[in-house]
Each structure stands twice: as structure tokens, then as C-alpha cells.
Design a protein around this motif. Structure first.
Motif, PDB file in Angstrom:
ATOM      1  N   LEU A 163       0.833  -1.202   0.000  1.00 42.70           N
ATOM      2  CA  LEU A 163       0.000   0.000   0.000  1.00 42.70           C
ATOM      3  C   LEU A 163       0.867   1.251   0.000  1.00 42.70           C
ATOM      4  CD1 LEU A 163      -2.794   1.345   0.296  1.00 42.70           C
ATOM      5  CD2 LEU A 163      -2.533   1.141   2.757  1.00 42.70           C
ATOM      6  N   LEU A 164       1.875   1.230   0.858  1.00 40.23           N
ATOM      7  CA  LEU A 164       2.725   2.421   1.000  1.00 40.23           C
ATOM      8  C   LEU A 164       3.570   2.683  -0.239  1.00 40.23           C
ATOM      9  CD1 LEU A 164       4.172   2.294   4.641  1.00 40.23           C
ATOM     10  CD2 LEU A 164       2.847   4.139   3.614  1.00 40.23           C
ATOM     11  N   LEU A 165       4.157   1.632  -0.751  1.00 39.30           N
ATOM     12  CA  LEU A 165       5.149   1.836  -1.810  1.00 39.30           C
ATOM     13  C   LEU A 165       4.610   1.591  -3.215  1.00 39.30           C
ATOM     14  CD1 LEU A 165       8.128   0.165   0.062  1.00 39.30           C
ATOM     15  CD2 LEU A 165       7.596   2.596  -0.105  1.00 39.30           C
ATOM     16  N   ALA A 166       3.607   0.710  -3.337  1.00 42.63           N
ATOM     17  CA  ALA A 166       3.075   0.442  -4.678  1.00 42.63           C
ATOM     18  C   ALA A 166       1.679   1.043  -4.858  1.00 42.63           C
ATOM     19  CB  ALA A 166       3.035  -1.066  -4.917  1.00 42.63           C
ATOM     20  N   GLY A 167       1.125   1.571  -3.758  1.00 41.27           N
ATOM     21  CA  GLY A 167      -0.178   2.217  -3.853  1.00 41.27           C
ATOM     22  C   GLY A 167      -1.347   1.258  -3.960  1.00 41.27           C
ATOM     23  N   ASN A 168      -1.080  -0.031  -3.829  1.00 39.88           N
ATOM     24  CA  ASN A 168      -2.149  -1.018  -3.944  1.00 39.88           C
ATOM     25  C   ASN A 168      -1.882  -2.131  -2.930  1.00 39.88           C
ATOM     26  OD1 ASN A 168      -3.949  -2.992  -4.610  1.00 39.88           O
ATOM     27  ND2 ASN A 168      -3.186  -3.323  -6.703  1.00 39.88           N
TER      28      ASN A 168
END
Lengths: 547, 709
Positions: A258-263
Motif C-alpha cells: 500500500l505504502l510503496l506500490a499504492g495497492n
């Protein structure tokens, strides 16, 4: 006399009286024999590494998945700057992280030694866990040796244990997890629940399929405890102990996504195939290929699965039921992956290895459940494993959906390098161009970050150069800055482009005519890769160039 | 089983004892009641008895033989000869004729006068058969009669005068004529000088040898006066209290100042500490970033090493069972006649409200009460607790020991005081609210018999009885489970220096005295003592027996207790690291590392808030300077500790509870990081107090558990 208060001390013994997993109720475990475990591990490691070195370095049969992971592992230590994010989200993270110690020193990468070690190490662990399980089964030493040799020489096992397959990593930890449950069921010692829980957590981040086994195991542990008469508190507490490591790692990995890939579920969705050129299966087709997979890859399962169900349901043996469900899961997983669209190599023969491993574990449990017949069943198991060696070897030559199986059998039979050979799936074995280009870059490039390349296509070159810091790749600063650098390489201090000659990389997509137009000088090339010099006045894809 | 009396039988004891019935009754029962099973006739066990009409004898025998019993009258000589055949006598353990006569006289006197019932007598006789202890003492310990009645009876039997010592004001000159060690050892005290004859209060008539020893010591003839044991004990304390108090405070400080915490920092430590701070300050001026990176690196390395060490210990314990175990069969097989006197030290301060519970729990111990020496250690100014104890009119195995008011007023000083009046071969500390496993003392005795001579201490496990009270108590139980089920057993097995737990540490009394016992200036005297024992070549073993304590259920109270523990850890580390090279040479590199890593955990608690703040700040702001603090390897180390290390420690907390079979509190272990926050708060409080008020004893309030309300 004044002090007459009734004693209200609950002794330890009284406190533990109703607990299924209480110390006093536990059966004795087999004595620890670390030297035997070390011996099995060490021998397996040495044998598989030796075979692997010959297969990889001489026959050029190498699992390509490992090259990318190894390159990322190299970046963890030697990129500029060294960064953990090189692990990425495309693969289960521990597949890269756990082999990263092999790349602390660059030397091993140059000589291809580390590739077989990456799988042989975990295959050694797998053999060690199997041996411990056999000891718990009560199999005598000579039969243990026979079983280990018969299993260890299965050609599918040899292929994946020697060519750097990442599958060996999760498989080793899956066996450790199931082995811990095996020990727990025998001893009722809650320590094994903890060890099993931790092993499932590691296995889960080494191969996501393990999470399905984990779910089965969690349900199984709860059901077994309830079956044995544990109260709700004990079941709940045990489940917390068993499940929390796996839940933690999944939550952590989801958070990172979530933090780094947004998903948050990128780690699941990224497993979906990137190409649409994948064969479609009917239900009947899936059934057929599942049957063939089992028949050629792990025929033992055909005997073990019904036997486990018979023992489990007929003789009130809940652990046999759990193992039968796990074996069923291993058989159905390839077809489920196809149905869910989670694989780009459907029904591949490598899927037979987990089936084989689960079959062996199931057979061991059958032997243990047989009491005095344990030795006889173990003997039959050894014979079955020996008999399946030529059978599977032949299957590897004919089974339709495969990776390196056929090439491997060819290489073993001929003893000759398979460079240029074609796999049954149509892929050409090419290791020399990457080795060659890696060598050239190592000898001719000095400046850090001066070679712009799409690492997803040229990872083998990067790996064999042993110097990932020389490259400006998509991992260094993520895709955005990399694309900027591709558009204006001079501004990004880029001296060279490294491209694939077939144009199947992101940099070639940016400059589709680069190699054919002669606009820039190709300073070195071979059948697969080319290095193009970027002059100081090169405008790239900036507006100046466009005008 | 049915039982009957038969005065004669065709089958007699003189024809021999059938082996299948010979040991149906334990030796103690045979000798005490003069009975001997010798044959089976018509499925009835024939038991020879010298007093075949005695109902108590019949009942005792019938209860122990799993078949119909017939008592057959025989002469005492016949029976004793048969008993000696079956159980060859050990001279020291046999009851003398005199003792037997006294016992029988006592029993007759008390029953005929109606002071005890047949049931009380039977129970006492059975205990006597097991332990061989005097019948009168047993009856008093069981609270069947008072000590005064016993003294009166003994006075009658021995024709010896009594003396009442309650509210007696001693003549100190007379009282101190007898050297304190003799007075203490034999529990005697001169109370008056009557025309050249010293009147000596005694708890029991002295043997001629002891009397001679006393007369030699005082250089004058002595006349014995029987006294109440409780009153006599209090009087001895009154006479020698000042001496005990002075010794309790200053023994270690004067005899081994180098390992006494009366000085917090040594001069080299002050110079070194200030020098380091100055160096850091200078570096910060010239190279602030590099200095900060250096500090972060140092902290990360300490984190990593401490964590790996603790993890390795717990893993080892998870794999095996490392404590010394004693099976129920071994405990049952213990010959109570061989059990030593066991001193239990219970420091109390303002804890009058839990004395009743304490007495109940001490009485529940499976150990002959006549061989217990329970010292209730009260501070002189704690009138409430002292009065509560006195009002309970406790039997004489409980001793109210009043520690004279002096500084430092600490638990270790009280324990030192108690140790000086201890009579046990072994001694153990329990806190007032402790609930030890009833068989713990016997397990400790078995452990001491099993281990080598170099084991001076046996540590029981601690846990909590009110773990379900609230989240804090559950966390506390999680922590203790990990510490006592995993960490300490592993340390014990590897013979590392063990920071002892606050209670349930069983000592060989003589060794403890020799070492100077507890440091009254150290606020974790237990941890310090564990290290001092190790320095002197002694080892600590763990036993598989648990004492349940009351977990602190209120945060402020918990913080006070924990800040003291942390301060004590810093004190202990500073004391033993005054001469690091000397310590290294004395205990070797492995144990030196172990000591530093164990004590180092207190420093890690200080660092936690800093790292948590940096992480939080980074997640919120993505501040570049924070990223810069963690270059390359440091980042990997810190990340590993953040994502793996933290979870591993949460899981080990959980593992301890699972290992202990406490499944109900595994959930709370998952919230341990919140608990760590409290621990760091307490650590900082303790650290600051180390400079501002080093010897202050943060008192923990007990009796807050819900069960009491």
C-alpha cells in the motif's frame, strides 16, 4: 487460635489438569540428533551443489527466475546506494531476501556458483526436515537413507534443487511447517505449534501458495484440538500462537504494498500474467492435465491420497485427514491458478514437486499410523520412489506444459551443453550472451550509474557483470526518474544504453529504431544484447531532439 | 477397610514376617505406633501391636492397609525386633527412650485433660511418624494447643521452672553475657543473675553438652527456665537487634566496598562518562551528521546484539525442558525425617492487610511446619503490620522480626536482618502476596541434593495469580512467562550469571551469609546477588515450580515498581563494571558478555522511545535527515529490528504464555509494544532517579487484586 483461612492455591498440576497440551500429558519426542540433521543437510547441499554446478555451468541449464532474483539480491548489497527496495513486489520477498547472503561477495556470482547453491541450500533443508519426520515416524536408519536417496534422486527434485529454482525455498519451509505440525500431533507439545506458525510465516513470504496450506493447517489444528477435548480458551490461545506470525507477515507485506506500490493487494495482482498469449483450458482439459501432472510427476499421490482418506475417516485419525486435504490442495493448486488467472505458465510440470513432497509426507504418516507395519510401508514407499524415477524422467521428456524438464533430460543423457537448445515450450536456452555482455561491461565500464537499462529484460547481464552499481536501472530511483533519464540520458550522466537485440525491453520501446538506424554507435553487441554509446551531445527524446 | 482387634492368634510374629506384607506400613508408623504387619490369614492382614486396644492405632493402621486388618497383641520387644529386621535402624533417626517417654506422657497429659481431641492427637502422631518431630511442637504448629500450654506441659514433664517473658525488660548486661551466636543457635538467653547462678531462658531443656557449652561461655553456673518460644525469640531480637541492624546495613559495604552499591559511580566511571559526553558534544559541533550516524549505529548494534542474545536463549529453552524437575513420586518418596529446617524470609511493609492471606499460603506449603522458620520481617515504624501479626497469635514457626528503624530502609536490609536470625539450612524469600506451589520447598531440597556443590541458589519460576484482572496484569504475566519459562531456564542451563528474581530464590544459608547476603543499597538486590554469586564461582539452577505473585494492576504503581527495577539494573551494571577487566578475568568472556547483554536490556529500554519517535516522524514526514541517519548496513540492521526483531519479541512473549499453558492471555501478548512503551517510561524514570535519588526504594503497593475486594 485465630488464623484459619482456607487454602486457595491452585497448584501447577491442578491448573494444567484440563489442558490437552499440558507438559504432563505430552508424549516424549524423539531425542535430538543435531549431527544427523547436519549430516543430511550437508550431504544434500554438497551433492546438489556439485550436480548443480555441472548442470548450470557446463550444461547451461538454469532457471531464469533465479537470475532476476539473484540480480535483485546483488543490488541489495552492491547497488548505489544499496537498497532493500531492490527486492520489489513482483515476487514473494523472501525469495530474494533469503538468497541475498549469497551475493554479499560478488565473486560467486561471476562463476555461477551461487545459482545452484541458492536452491541446493533449501533442498538440503527440505531433506533434513524429511529425515526428522522419518525419525518421528520410527523408520530405521537404513530405510531412512534409502527413502532420502530415492526421493532425492527423483529427476524433478534434482532439476529444481540444482538449478536455482526459487520453489525450493518455499517448499523447504512448507515441509518445516508441516513437519512441525506432524511433531505437534505426536507429542502434543505446543512448542511445535509455534515453530509451525513461524515456519508458515516464512514460507508464506517465500511462496504465496503456502498461505492456502496455512489456512488448511489453521482449521486443522483447531479441529484436532477440539477433537481431543480442548476447551475454547486453549483452542483460541493455540490458534493465536499458530496464526499470528503468518497474519503479521501478510499484514506487513500488504502494508508495504500500500505504502510503496499504492495497492495493498499488488502482491496478489502482480502474479497475474502480463501476456494474453496464454492457452485457455476447458474444465475437462484442466482435469486431464491435472491427472497427467500427477501421473507423471507424482504418481505416488494416486496411492497415498485414498489411503490417507481411508485411515483418516475410517480409523478416526484426524491428522491423516488434514494431510489428505493438504495433498488434495497441492493437486488442485495448478488448476486453481489457471482458473483464477494467476499464472503465466499453466499446469507447468514444476507443480508436481509439491504434490510429490506432500505424497511422501502422507506416506510417512500412513507408516506411522500402521504401528508395527511402519517398516513395511516405508519399504514399499522406498520402492515406489525408486520406481518413479525412470517413470518421471520419461514424463519430463513428454509432458506438454513444462519449463526446462526436457532440456534437463537431454543434458543429463548427452552430457553436453544445452546452449541454443529449445525447450518444449519454445524457449531457447541462452546463457552465453548474458555472460559475455556482463564480462564486457565489467571490463569496460567504470562510472557508476552510467549504463541505462531496463533491468527487467537485462537482469542476467547485470548479474553476470557483478556490478549493479554501474547501471542506471528502474530499481535505482523507480520508473519515473528512469523514464526521465531515458528521455534525456546526458542530463542523467548516462554513457551507454544496454538494450536487448530483439527489442523486448522498455528502453528499446523508447528508442525503437536505435539499433537499426545507426544514429548512435553500437560499441559492443552479441546475439541477445547490445551496448550503445551515448555521446555528450545526444538530445535523446527531449524537445530539442524532436525539433 | 474393616479392622478388628484380636488379642491372640495362632499365627505369631515370632514365626517370621511374610515379605508381601512387611512394608505395608511405613517405618515411621511402625515405630511410632509400635505395630508390624506380619502375615495374611484368611485374607486378613495380621498386624502385631503392643497396644492392640488403642483405637487410634487401629484407625491409623486400617487407613493405610488396603485389606481387612486384625491387630494382634505382641510384646514391644517382639515388635521392635521385627521392625528392626524390616527397616534396619539408623541410630541418629531413632527416637530415644527418653523422647518416647516424653511423647507418651505428653499425649496422655493433653488427652486426659481434654486439651486435645483424639483426632488432633491422631493427626499429630501421624505427622510425628513421618517427621520424627516432637509431638508437642507438632500440636502447636497445627494450632491444636498454644505454645503456653506446651511450655506448661513440658515444665511438668521435665520438672523445670517456667519463665514468662512477655513484656519482660531485660537487663542488657546480663542478657549479653552469652555470646550472640550461641544465644541465636540454641535459642537461649540469660534473663537474670541469682546469686552467681545465671538464669537462662530456654525454649526446650538443653542437653548436658549444650548446657556445658553455655556455662563455659558465660563462666558461671546456669539454671534453665522454660520459656515460650515466641517470647524468647522476640527477646533475643530485642537484646541483639542493634547489632543485627548494624551488620545488616554495613557488612557488605565494609567488607567488600568494591561491590557495594553505596557509591553509585566510581571515579573512573564519572571521568569516562563525562569524557564520552564531551567527546560527543565536540563531534556534534564539527561533524553533526556523522556523529549522529555514529550514535545511531552504536545504538543499532546494541539493539541487535541484545536482541540476538535474548532470542538465542529463548530458542534454546523452547527446544528443551531446562529446569530441574522433581516428579510427584520423588516428592512423595522424600523422607521427612531428613528434611532440614527451612527459613522463609517475608519482608513486609505496610502490608498488614495481606498478612492473613500470607499465613494461609505459608501454612499450605507441603513441608513439616515444625521444620519451617518463617520470618515475617517488619520495619519498626510499621506498627500496623506488627500489631496485625501479633493479634493473630501465630504458632511459633512464624516469627515476627522487627527491623530497627535506620537508613537505608530497604527490603535487602530487612532480609539481611532476617538472615541473621535464620535457623534454616536453606532459606528462601517470598513476598507478602506470594503463593508458592505447595511442594516448592521439597522440590528445592531435591534440587539441592541433585546439583553440584557449587550451586548456591535455586530459583523458582514466578508468575501471577491475577493475570486476568486487566490488560496490564495480562501483559505482566506474558512478560514473566517469557522470562521465567524461557530466558532464565536457558541462562541457568548455560551457567550464565542470572539476575535473580525478586522472590522464590532458595539459598544455602551458610553460603549466603559468607557472601554478605544482599546489598542494602542496591534497589534490585536480587539481581545483584545473582551476579555476586556467580563472581564467587557459585551457580544458580532453575526449578520447575512456580510462585504466583500479585501483578501490579495499576499503571502508576507499576511504573514505580518497574522504575526501581530499572534503576537497580543500572546500579548493578555500574557496580560490577567498576573494574571491567577484573570482572572479565574473573568470570570469563562468555559470562562477561552474558552479564552485559542481560543488563544491557535496561539500556535498550531507554533507546526505544528515541527510535520509535524517529520512525513515526519519518512515516509522517518522510524527512530526509532521518533517512540520512540510517545509511546502508545501519538501515538494514534497523529495519531488521523494526520489522523482524519487534515481532519476534512479541511472539516470544506469546510463546512464554503458551509454554506455560496460559492460553487465555496469548491475545494480549500481541499488544506487547504498548507495554514496552510503559517499560521505557519506567526505565527513564529509573535512569533519572539514578542521579537524583539513587537509594530511594519505590514501594509497590500490594493487595490491589480484585479477589481481595
Amino acid at each position: 487460635m485465630s488464623t484459619t483461612v482456607q487454602p486457595a492455591i491452585i497448584t501447577n498440576a491442578a491448573r494444567l489438569a484440563g489442558i490437552v497440551q499440558a507438559v504432563g500429558r505430552r508424549s516424549a519426542d524423539v531425542p535430538r540428533r543435531w549431527w544427523e540433521s547436519a549430516l543430511v543437510f550437508g550431504l544434500s547441499l554438497v551433492v546438489y551443489t556439485w550436480i548443480g554446478f555441472r548442470v548450470v555451468a557446463q550444461l547451461h541449464i538454469v532457471n531464469y527466475d533465479i537470475l532476476d532474483r539473484m540480480n535483485r539480491a546483488l543490488m541489495v548489497w552492491h547497488n548505489n546506494p544499496a537498497k532493500m527496495s531492490a527486492i520489489g513486489f513482483d515476487y514473494p520477498p523472501l525469495q530474494t531476501l533469503l538468497i541475498s547472503p549469497l551475493t554479499i561477495f560478488r565473486l560467486g556470482v561471476d562463476f555461477l556458483v551461487v545459482i545452484p547453491v541458492a536452491s541446493a541450500f533449501f533442498a538440503g533443508l527440505l531433506m533434513m526436515y524429511l529425515n526428522t519426520m522419518m525419525r518421528r515416524t520410527g523408520i530405521p536408519v537404513f530405510l531412512r537413507i534409502a527413502l532420502l536417496v530415492a526421493f532425492g534422486l527423483n529427476p524433478l527434485v534434482v532439476l529444481y534443487a540444482t538449478t536455482g529454482s526459487p520453489m525450493m525455498i518455499w517448499l523447504a519451509f512448507l515441509v518445516a511447517s508441516v513437519g512441525a505440525l506432524y511433531a505437534w500431533y505426536i507429542t502434543a507439545d505446543v512448542r511445535f505449534i509455534m515453530i509451525g506458525g513461524l515456519a508458515f510465516a516464512v514460507a508464506g513470504l517465500s511462496g504465496y501458495t503456502t498461505l492456502l496450506y496455512f489456512l488448511l493447517a489453521a482449521v486443522g489444528v483447531g479441529a484436532i484440538l477440539a477433537h481431543l477435548g480442548a476447551d475454547g480458551t486453549e483452542v483460541e490461545g493455540t490458534m493465536v500462537g499458530f496464526a499470528s506470525p503468518a497474519i503479521y507477515v501478510v499484514a506487513l507485506w500488504t502494508g508495504f504494498n500500500l505504502l510503496l506500490a499504492g495497492n495493498p493487494i499488488y502482491w496478489i495482482t502482480s502474479a497475474a500474467p502480463t501476456t494474453t498469449d496464454i492457452e485457455q483450458f476447458t474444465a475437462l482439459g484442466l482435469l486431464r492435465w491435472t491427472g497427467e501432472l500427477v501421473l507423471f510427476g507424482a504418481p505416488l499421490a494416486i496411492l497415498v491420497l485414498p489411503a490417507l482418506l481411508f485411515v483418516g475417516l475410517g480409523r478416526n485419525n484426524p491428522f491423516a485427514v488434514l494431510l489428505s486435504l493438504m495433498l488434495t490442495l497441492s493437486i488442485l493448486t495448478p488448476a486453481m491458478s489457471v482458473l483464477l488467472g494467476l499464472t503465466d505458465s499453466p499446469m507447468a510440470m514444476e507443480n508436481a514437486v509439491p504434490i510429490l513432497v506432500m505424497s511422501v509426507i502422507g506416506a510417512l504418516w500412513l507408516a506411522r499410523s500402521a504401528g508395527e507395519g511402519a517398516a513395511a510401508i516405508s519399504g514399499l514407499l522406498a520402492l515406489a520412489l525408486v520406481a518413479s524415477i525412470p517413470w518421471t524422467f520419461q514424463g519430463m521428456r513428454t509432458y506438454k506444459y513444462q519449463n526446462l524438464e526436457k532440456v534437463f533430460t537431454q543434458g543429463i543423457l548427452s552430457g553436453e551443453s544445452q546452449e541454443g537448445a529449445t525447450t518444449k515450450g519454445g524457449q531457447t536456452i541462452t546463457l552465453d550472451p548474458a555472460l559475455d555482455m556482463g564480462q564486457w561491461i565489467q571490463e569496460n565500464v567504470d562510472a557508476t550509474g552510467s549504463v541505462l537499462t531496463d533491468n527487467s529484460a537485462t537482469y542476467a547481464v547485470m548479474l553476470f557483470s557483478g556490478e549493479p552499481e554501474l547501471f542506471f536501472d528502474r530499481i535505482d530511483k523507480s520508473d519515473g526518474p528512469w523514464l526521465q533519464a531515458a528521455k534525456n540520458p546526458v542530463k542523467a550522466d548516462v554513457d551507454y544504453f544496454l538494450l536487448t537485440t530483439d527489442g523486448d525491453d522498455l528502453l528499446s520501446e523508447q528508442y525503437p529504431e536505435l539499433l537499426s538506424s545507426g544514429e548512435l554507435t553500437v560499441v559492443y553487441s552479441n546475439a541477445e544484447y547490445a551496448v550503445v554509446a551515448v555521446p555528450a551531445d545526444f538530445a535523446g527524446l527531449t524537445e530539442a531532439s524532436a525539433s | 477397610m474393616t479392622a478388628s482387634i484380636q488379642r491372640s492368634s495362632s499365627r505369631r510374629l515370632t514365626e517370621g514376617v511374610e515379605s508381601r506384607v512387611a512394608t505395608l506400613l511405613p517405618e515411621g508408623i511402625c515405630r511410632t505406633f509400635r505395630v508390624m504387619p506380619y502375615a495374611v490369614v484368611d485374607d486378613q492382614v495380621l498386624v502385631a501391636a503392643s497396644d492392640a486396644d488403642d483405637e487410634i492405632t487401629l484407625q491409623v493402621v486400617a487407613e493405610r492397609v488396603d485389606a481387612p486388618v486384625v491387630l494382634v497383641r505382641h510384646t514391644a520387644n517382639e515388635i521392635v525386633a521385627a521392625i528392626d529386621d524390616v527397616y534396619p535402624p539408623i541410630e541418629d533417626e531413632l527416637e530415644t527412650v527418653e523422647e518416647r517417654r516424653t511423647r507418651i506422657q505428653m499425649a496422655q497429659m493433653l488427652t486426659r485433660s481434654g486439651l486435645i481431641t483424639n483426632e488432633q492427637l491422631q493427626s499429630a502422631m501421624i505427622q510425628h511418624a513421618r517427621s520424627g518431630d516432637p509431638l508437642g511442637d507438632i500440636l502447636v504448629a497445627d494450632e491444636a494447643i498454644s505454645e503456653d500450654i506446651l511450655v506448661a506441659a513440658l515444665s511438668e514433664i521435665h520438672q523445670m521452672q517456667r519463665v514468662g517473658l512477655r513484656d519482660f525488660t531485660p537487663d542488657m548486661e546480663v542478657a549479653r553475657r552469652l555470646p550472640e551466636p550461641i544465644a541465636q543457635r540454641h535459642q537461649v538467653l540469660p534473663v537474670a543473675d541469682a546469686d552467681g547462678t545465671l538464669l537462662l531462658a530456654v525454649q526446650r531443656p538443653l542437653s548436658p553438652e549444650l548446657l556445658e557449652e553455655v556455662e563455659e561461655a558465660v563462666q558461671q553456673p546456669v539454671r534453665q527456665l522454660l520459656a515460650n518460644r515466641i517470647d524468647l525469640d522476640e527477646l533475643i531480637q530485642k537484646v541483639h537487634g542493634e547489632y543485627y541492624s548494624e551488620l545488616a546495613t554495613s557488612f557488605l559495604m565494609e567488607n567488600a566496598p568494591e561491590i557495594s552499591a553505596h557509591r553509585v559511580f566510581s571515579t573512573p566511571q564519572k571521568v569516562g562518562g563525562i569524557g564520552f559526553l564531551v567527546l560527543v558534544a565536540i563531534c556534534m559541533v564539527f561533524e553533526p551528521m556523522k556523529t549522529l550516524i555514529g550514535l545511531v549505529t552504536l545504538a543499532s548494534v546494541i539493539y541487535l546484539v541484545v536482541s540476538v542474545y535474548k532470542f538465542r536463549l529463548t530458542l534454546r529453552a523452547l527446544g528443551t525442558h531446562l529446569e530441574i524437575e522433581a516428579t510427584p513420586e520423588e516428592i512423595a518418596a522424600l523422607d521427612e525425617r531428613t528434611l532440614p529446617i527451612y527459613t522463609i524470609l517475608v519482608p513486609l511493609y505496610k502490608e498488614g492487610n495481606i498478612v492473613k492471606r500470607l499465613v494461609r499460603d505459608m501454612n499450605a506449603l507441603d513441608y513439616p511446619r515444625t521444620r519451617l522458620d518463617v520470618k515475617l520481617l517488619c520495619e519498626e515504624d510499621d506498627v500496623e503490620t506488627i500489631e496485625m501479626i501479633k493479634s493473630m497469635d501465630l504458632p511459633p514457626h512464624f516469627h515476627c522480626v522487627v527491623v530497627p528503624d535506620s537508613l537505608p530502609k530497604t527490603k535487602p536490609k530487612a532480609c539481611n536482618y532476617g538472615l541473621m536470625v535464620a535457623r534454616g539450612k536453606y532459606c528462601v524469600i517470598f513476598d507478602a502476596e506470594d503463593r508458592p506451589d505447595p511442594d516448592q520447598l521439597k522440590k528445592a531440597v531435591i534440587a539441592f541434593n541433585r546439583v553440584g556443590d557449587n550451586v548456591a541458589c535455586v530459583q523458582g519460576k514466578l508468575n501471577h495469580f491475577n493475570q486476568d484482572q486487566n490488560l496490564l496484569t495480562a501483559w505482566f504475566a506474558n512478560e514473566y512467562s517469557m522470562h521465567f519459562e524461557l530466558v532464565l531456564p536457558a541462562m541457568g542451563a548455560s551457567e550464565s550469571p542470572i539476575p535473580l528474581g525478586g522472590t522464590s530464590n532458595h539459598f544455602v544459608t551458610s553460603i549466603l551469609r559468607e557472601l554478605g547476603a544482599w546489598d542494602p543499597f542496591n534497589v534490585t538486590e536480587d539481581a545483584d546477588l545473582g551476579i555476586r554469586l556467580h563472581r564467587e564461582g557459585y551457580r544458580t539452577a532453575m526449578i520447575d515450580s512456580t510462585t504466583l505473585e500479585e501483578a501490579n494492576s495499576q499503571v502508576p504503581n507499576w511504573i514505580r515498581q518497574r522504575s526501581r527495577w530499572n534503576k537497580g539494573y543500572y546500579q548493578t551494571w555500574l557496580v560490577h563494571m567498576r573494574n571491567p577487566i577484573g570482572l572479565l578475568l574473573k568470570i570469563g568472556p562468555k559470562d562477561f558478555m552474558s552479564f552485559n547483554l542481560t543488563m544491557g536490556s535496561a539500556y535498550v529500554l531507554l533507546m526505544n522511545p528515541i527510535f520509535w519517535s524517529l520512525t513515526t516522524l519519518y512515516v509522517i514526514t518522510q524527512a530526509g535527515f532521518i533517512q540520512a541517519l540510517f545509511p546502508g548496513l545501519v538501515f538494514y540492521m534497523a529495519s531488521a529490528m523494526l520489522f523482524v526483531g519487534n515481532f519476534v519479541f512479541i511472539y516470544l512473549n506469546l510463546a512464554g504464555s503458551l509454554q506455560r499453558g496460559e492460553f487465555g492471555i496469548t491475545r494480549t501478548a500481541l499488544l506487547s509494544p504498548l507495554y514496552w512503551g510503559l517499560m521505557s517510561w519506567a526505565a527513564w524514570k529509573g535512569f533519572i532517579q539514578l542521579f537524583t535519588n539513587p537509594f530511594y526504594w519505590e514501594k509497590t503497593e500490594h493487595g490491589l487484586d480484585e479477589e481481595e475486594h
